[in-house]
Design a protein around this motif. Structure first.
Motif, mmCIF file in Angstrom:
data_model
loop_
_atom_site.group_PDB
_atom_site.id
_atom_site.type_symbol
_atom_site.label_atom_id
_atom_site.label_comp_id
_atom_site.label_asym_id
_atom_site.label_seq_id
_atom_site.Cartn_x
_atom_site.Cartn_y
_atom_site.Cartn_z
ATOM 1 N N GLY A 24 34.748 38.875 45.426
ATOM 2 C CA GLY A 24 35.165 38.477 44.197
ATOM 3 C C GLY A 24 36.008 39.101 43.526
ATOM 4 O O GLY A 24 36.013 40.377 43.737
ATOM 5 N N PRO A 25 36.226 37.778 42.598
ATOM 6 C CA PRO A 25 37.756 38.855 41.370
ATOM 7 C C PRO A 25 37.137 40.216 40.908
ATOM 8 O O PRO A 25 37.405 41.226 40.783
ATOM 9 N N THR A 41 38.315 36.664 50.816
ATOM 10 C CA THR A 41 38.132 37.410 49.644
ATOM 11 C C THR A 41 38.369 36.672 48.884
ATOM 12 O O THR A 41 39.747 35.296 48.968
ATOM 13 N N HIS A 42 38.787 37.001 47.587
ATOM 14 C CA HIS A 42 39.567 35.938 46.111
ATOM 15 C C HIS A 42 41.072 36.708 46.585
ATOM 16 O O HIS A 42 40.711 37.536 47.209
ATOM 17 N N PRO A 43 41.592 35.596 46.770
ATOM 18 C CA PRO A 43 42.770 35.879 46.925
ATOM 19 C C PRO A 43 43.826 37.530 45.913
ATOM 20 O O PRO A 43 44.457 38.033 46.720
ATOM 21 N N TYR A 56 42.903 39.903 46.512
ATOM 22 C CA TYR A 56 42.873 41.431 47.590
ATOM 23 C C TYR A 56 43.786 41.219 48.236
ATOM 24 O O TYR A 56 44.405 42.426 49.049
ATOM 25 N N THR A 98 37.560 38.747 57.445
ATOM 26 C CA THR A 98 36.711 37.680 56.559
ATOM 27 C C THR A 98 35.371 37.736 57.441
ATOM 28 O O THR A 98 34.914 36.314 56.942
ATOM 29 N N GLY A 157 39.208 30.559 53.514
ATOM 30 C CA GLY A 157 39.209 31.269 52.860
ATOM 31 C C GLY A 157 40.038 32.179 53.994
ATOM 32 O O GLY A 157 40.708 32.822 53.607
ATOM 33 N N ASP A 211 28.869 38.074 47.676
ATOM 34 C CA ASP A 211 30.256 37.016 46.717
ATOM 35 C C ASP A 211 29.940 36.671 45.646
ATOM 36 O O ASP A 211 30.508 36.102 43.787
ATOM 37 N N SER A 212 29.072 35.146 45.961
ATOM 38 C CA SER A 212 28.636 34.579 44.694
ATOM 39 C C SER A 212 28.248 35.453 42.732
ATOM 40 O O SER A 212 28.297 34.912 41.711
ATOM 41 N N THR A 264 30.030 39.188 42.070
ATOM 42 C CA THR A 264 31.209 38.948 41.888
ATOM 43 C C THR A 264 31.854 38.240 41.648
ATOM 44 O O THR A 264 32.683 38.194 40.483
ATOM 45 N N THR A 265 31.950 36.940 42.132
ATOM 46 C CA THR A 265 32.330 35.640 41.921
ATOM 47 C C THR A 265 32.489 35.495 40.144
ATOM 48 O O THR A 265 33.400 35.186 39.710
#
Length: 195
Positions: free
Chosen positions: A76-77, A106-108, A110, A119, A134, A188-189, A191-192
């Motif tokens: 995540g970002p 990943t978030h774009p 990265y 991925t 993604g 992921d959730s 860090t998002t």
């Protein structure tokens, strides 16, 4: 397609490795291959302290590896800053080859770091049902727990899905695939949402 051997699936000694093969080593001082070696650093989904990560970068530099395998990376970002700092420090230490392994898309942001990204990192069962949302052509796919009679089919599926590097193996990591995938989803959730 480049082959990347994670520590749980090291190549057998009789396997002839080519220049497109990367072997991930678990700890400094245990070099078991004369081929390109990446030192594994566990980012613990972004919760490992930056001081510990940077000390690990220095330890790998002293070991003479060609690059780093940043395992269990955040996706995540909220994790981009520390990961970017780690990559910059590695480059200053001469470790220019870096593979980021969040095991999920990943978030774009990265993508701007200029490193290879895994991925997918999970079981053969999960890979068969994976939509690839993604992921991009050239990303890495690590598929474990493949029944030996299906290894060729798994490699073909990786190719059709655009994997640029990775491995299909019958070996499995020490943690069960389900719990590793659950940790990746939860990381992921987290860090998002910015934590």
């Amino acid at each position: 397609m480049k082959t990347l051997f994670p520590p749980y699936a090291l190549p057998s000694p009789e396997l002839a490795l080519d220049a497109d093969t990367w072997v991930v080593q678990e700890r400094p001082g245990e070099r078991s291959s004369t081929h390109q070696v990446l030192g594994r650093i566990d980012l613990d989904w972004g919760s490992r302290s930056l001081a510990d990560v940077l000390a690990a970068v220095d330890a790998w530099r002293g070991d003479g590896v060609e690059g780093l395998f940043l395992d269990r990376a955040p996706a995540g970002p909220g994790g981009v800053g520390p990961v970017a700092l780690t990559i910059r420090l590695a480059a200053r230490r001469g470790l220019h080859r870096v593979v980021l392994n969040p095991g999920v898309p990943t978030h774009p942001l990265y993508r701007d770091l200029g490193v290879r990204i895994c991925t997918f990192d999970g079981s053969w069962t999960a890979y068969q049902g994976w939509t690839g949302d993604g992921a991009r052509p050239g990303d890495g796919h690590l598929v474990h727990g493949v029944p030996p009679q299906l290894l060729t089919a798994a490699r073909r599926l990786m190719g059709r899905r655009g994997a640029g590097f990775g491995l299909a193996t019958d070996a499995s990591p020490p943690v069960s695939a389900e719990s590793a995938e659950d940790e990746a989803d939860s990381a992921d959730s987290c860090t998002t949402s910015g934590s």
